[in-house]
Write a protein that holds these residues in place. Structure first.
Motif, PDB file in Angstrom:
ATOM      1  N   UNK A   1      28.189  35.613  48.809  1.00 30.32           N
ATOM      2  CA  UNK A   1      28.779  35.393  47.488  1.00 30.32           C
ATOM      3  C   UNK A   1      28.074  36.136  46.357  1.00 30.32           C
ATOM      4  N   UNK A   2      26.741  36.181  46.309  1.00 32.40           N
ATOM      5  CA  UNK A   2      26.093  36.877  45.191  1.00 32.40           C
ATOM      6  C   UNK A   2      26.379  38.377  45.126  1.00 32.40           C
ATOM      7  N   UNK A   3      26.887  38.958  46.210  1.00 28.79           N
ATOM      8  CA  UNK A   3      27.047  40.404  46.258  1.00 28.79           C
ATOM      9  C   UNK A   3      28.488  40.860  46.463  1.00 28.79           C
ATOM     10  N   UNK A   4      29.414  39.942  46.340  1.00 26.85           N
ATOM     11  CA  UNK A   4      30.829  40.291  46.388  1.00 26.85           C
ATOM     12  C   UNK A   4      31.487  39.828  45.099  1.00 26.85           C
ATOM     13  N   UNK A   5      32.248  40.702  44.489  1.00 24.27           N
ATOM     14  CA  UNK A   5      32.976  40.339  43.276  1.00 24.27           C
ATOM     15  C   UNK A   5      34.347  39.810  43.694  1.00 24.27           C
ATOM     16  N   UNK A   6      34.369  38.527  44.101  1.00 23.48           N
ATOM     17  CA  UNK A   6      35.627  37.925  44.542  1.00 23.48           C
ATOM     18  C   UNK A   6      36.650  37.883  43.418  1.00 23.48           C
ATOM     19  N   UNK A   7      36.184  37.731  42.173  1.00 24.77           N
ATOM     20  CA  UNK A   7      37.139  37.681  41.064  1.00 24.77           C
ATOM     21  C   UNK A   7      37.840  39.023  40.884  1.00 24.77           C
ATOM     22  N   UNK A   8      37.080  40.118  40.950  1.00 25.09           N
ATOM     23  CA  UNK A   8      37.724  41.431  40.826  1.00 25.09           C
ATOM     24  C   UNK A   8      38.631  41.688  42.018  1.00 25.09           C
ATOM     25  N   UNK A   9      38.187  41.303  43.201  1.00 19.40           N
ATOM     26  CA  UNK A   9      39.008  41.456  44.400  1.00 19.40           C
ATOM     27  C   UNK A   9      40.338  40.712  44.229  1.00 19.40           C
ATOM     28  N   UNK A  10      40.256  39.482  43.712  1.00 14.19           N
ATOM     29  CA  UNK A  10      41.467  38.691  43.489  1.00 14.19           C
ATOM     30  C   UNK A  10      42.328  39.304  42.401  1.00 14.19           C
ATOM     31  N   UNK A  11      41.699  39.738  41.316  1.00 15.92           N
ATOM     32  CA  UNK A  11      42.427  40.356  40.207  1.00 15.92           C
ATOM     33  C   UNK A  11      43.226  41.567  40.674  1.00 15.92           C
ATOM     34  N   UNK A  12      42.608  42.419  41.468  1.00 17.46           N
ATOM     35  CA  UNK A  12      43.302  43.607  41.964  1.00 17.46           C
ATOM     36  C   UNK A  12      44.428  43.234  42.922  1.00 17.46           C
ATOM     37  N   UNK A  13      44.206  42.219  43.748  1.00 19.17           N
ATOM     38  CA  UNK A  13      45.232  41.811  44.709  1.00 19.17           C
ATOM     39  C   UNK A  13      46.432  41.166  44.007  1.00 19.17           C
ATOM     40  N   UNK A  14      46.146  40.402  42.953  1.00 15.83           N
ATOM     41  CA  UNK A  14      47.231  39.732  42.213  1.00 15.83           C
ATOM     42  C   UNK A  14      47.993  40.732  41.347  1.00 15.83           C
ATOM     43  N   UNK A  15      47.326  41.778  40.891  1.00 11.25           N
ATOM     44  CA  UNK A  15      48.003  42.820  40.125  1.00 11.25           C
ATOM     45  C   UNK A  15      48.432  42.362  38.738  1.00 11.25           C
ATOM     46  N   UNK A  16      49.648  42.711  38.360  1.00 16.28           N
ATOM     47  CA  UNK A  16      50.130  42.408  37.003  1.00 16.28           C
ATOM     48  C   UNK A  16      50.166  40.913  36.725  1.00 16.28           C
ATOM     49  N   UNK A  17      50.311  40.117  37.763  1.00 11.99           N
ATOM     50  CA  UNK A  17      50.340  38.671  37.570  1.00 11.99           C
ATOM     51  C   UNK A  17      49.047  38.119  37.017  1.00 11.99           C
ATOM     52  N   UNK A  18      47.942  38.844  37.208  1.00 17.46           N
ATOM     53  CA  UNK A  18      46.652  38.385  36.688  1.00 17.46           C
ATOM     54  C   UNK A  18      46.654  38.300  35.172  1.00 17.46           C
ATOM     55  N   UNK A  19      47.322  39.251  34.528  1.00 15.12           N
ATOM     56  CA  UNK A  19      47.363  39.258  33.057  1.00 15.12           C
ATOM     57  C   UNK A  19      48.144  38.065  32.522  1.00 15.12           C
ATOM     58  N   UNK A  20      49.071  37.565  33.298  1.00 19.56           N
ATOM     59  CA  UNK A  20      49.873  36.417  32.873  1.00 19.56           C
ATOM     60  C   UNK A  20      49.156  35.096  33.106  1.00 19.56           C
ATOM     61  N   UNK A  21      48.138  35.114  33.940  1.00 20.07           N
ATOM     62  CA  UNK A  21      47.486  33.872  34.366  1.00 20.07           C
ATOM     63  C   UNK A  21      46.528  33.346  33.298  1.00 20.07           C
ATOM     64  N   UNK A  22      46.463  32.032  33.185  1.00 18.69           N
ATOM     65  CA  UNK A  22      45.507  31.384  32.297  1.00 18.69           C
ATOM     66  C   UNK A  22      44.122  31.407  32.964  1.00 18.69           C
ATOM     67  N   UNK A  23      43.050  31.126  32.229  1.00 16.00           N
ATOM     68  CA  UNK A  23      41.729  31.049  32.861  1.00 16.00           C
ATOM     69  C   UNK A  23      41.688  30.059  34.021  1.00 16.00           C
ATOM     70  N   UNK A  24      42.387  28.933  33.870  1.00 16.22           N
ATOM     71  CA  UNK A  24      42.412  27.939  34.942  1.00 16.22           C
ATOM     72  C   UNK A  24      43.136  28.483  36.174  1.00 16.22           C
ATOM     73  N   UNK A  25      44.234  29.194  35.944  1.00 15.85           N
ATOM     74  CA  UNK A  25      44.968  29.781  37.063  1.00 15.85           C
ATOM     75  C   UNK A  25      44.157  30.874  37.749  1.00 15.85           C
ATOM     76  N   UNK A  26      43.436  31.670  36.965  1.00 18.16           N
ATOM     77  CA  UNK A  26      42.597  32.719  37.550  1.00 18.16           C
ATOM     78  C   UNK A  26      41.505  32.122  38.427  1.00 18.16           C
ATOM     79  N   UNK A  27      40.894  31.051  37.953  1.00 17.04           N
ATOM     80  CA  UNK A  27      39.858  30.383  38.740  1.00 17.04           C
ATOM     81  C   UNK A  27      40.439  29.841  40.041  1.00 17.04           C
ATOM     82  N   UNK A  28      41.647  29.259  39.952  1.00 23.64           N
ATOM     83  CA  UNK A  28      42.295  28.709  41.146  1.00 23.64           C
ATOM     84  C   UNK A  28      42.663  29.818  42.128  1.00 23.64           C
ATOM     85  N   UNK A  29      43.188  30.927  41.614  1.00 17.22           N
ATOM     86  CA  UNK A  29      43.538  32.057  42.482  1.00 17.22           C
ATOM     87  C   UNK A  29      42.311  32.590  43.216  1.00 17.22           C
ATOM     88  N   UNK A  30      41.217  32.760  42.486  1.00 22.22           N
ATOM     89  CA  UNK A  30      39.998  33.284  43.092  1.00 22.22           C
ATOM     90  C   UNK A  30      39.476  32.336  44.157  1.00 22.22           C
TER      91      UNK A  30
END
Length: 212
Positions: A70-99
């Motif tokens: 975990x300390x050496x993987x950026x799971x949030x960026x990985x999730x952000x890229x996988x979700x794509x345009x939907x990431x911009x629509x997501x709230x902070x709570x939704x982003x945390x849940x997606x990750x």
């Protein structure tokens, strides 16, 4: 495609293959190719030495992820890229849940395949990067006593906390891109909440399958 899925199941759970113990303090200053080489070797050794991990014990795999990866993987960026345009629509709570759900999906989906680890070793391929680069590609080959070498490459980004892995290429297919197509169709059908529910439901099914 079947060959890709077989290799994907084998390697995605320990996606970062990160070094633990006293060397961790030095890891952030290591060159990205050296980091990948050392981390890969350490985690493969850990898997071979832990029969519970080799048997696909999800709790042991989760412990490996939490303590070493975990300390050496950026799971949030990985999730952000996988979700794509939907990431911009997501709230902070939704982003945390997606990750959280995406990370859990990766661990639970591929943990059972760790029993396939035998005499595999990772060899670095020529690394080309400039000292000022902040986004690099580290290419490796996974070799065993039998079979052809397997292409396994990593994308890393230099952050304030050191180098972080955010994507993995297995046999020419990038992990993020593979999920991006699936996630886009799920967001189109049910929005961001629909994707979160799909991931959560899938994780629940995988957990129940392990208990059965």
């Amino acid at each position: 495609m079947q060959k890709f899925l077989k290799i994907l199941r084998f390697f995605v759970a320990p996606v970062a293959l990160v070094l633990a113990g006293p060397v961790v303090a030095q890891a952030s200053t290591a060159a990205p190719d050296v980091l990948v080489r050392d981390l890969t070797a350490d985690v493969l050794d850990t898997i071979r030495a832990d029969k519970a991990i080799a048997n696909g014990d999800v709790s042991r795999v989760q412990k490996l992820v939490d303590e070493k990866i975990l300390p050496y993987v950026d799971f949030q960026k990985m999730t952000q890229l996988a979700v794509g345009r939907g990431w911009r629509q997501a709230t902070p709570e939704q982003r945390a849940a997606l990750t959280r759900e995406f990370r859990t999906l990766l661990v639970r989906t591929y943990s059972g395949a760790l029993s396939q680890v035998t005499d595999h070793q990772v060899q670095l391929r020529p690394f080309r990067a400039q000292p000022a680069d902040t986004d690099v590609l580290v290419r490796t080959s996974v070799v065993a006593s039998r079979g052809d070498p397997i292409q396994l490459d990593y994308r890393l980004e230099k952050t304030d906390a050191g180098w972080k892995i955010y994507d993995v290429n297995i046999l020419g297919v990038w992990l993020v891109e593979n999920y991006k197509t699936q996630f886009a169709s799920q967001i189109n059908a049910g929005g961001v909440d629909g994707l979160i529910k799909t991931l959560s439901d899938r994780n629940r099914q995988l957990e129940q399958g392990k208990k059965a």
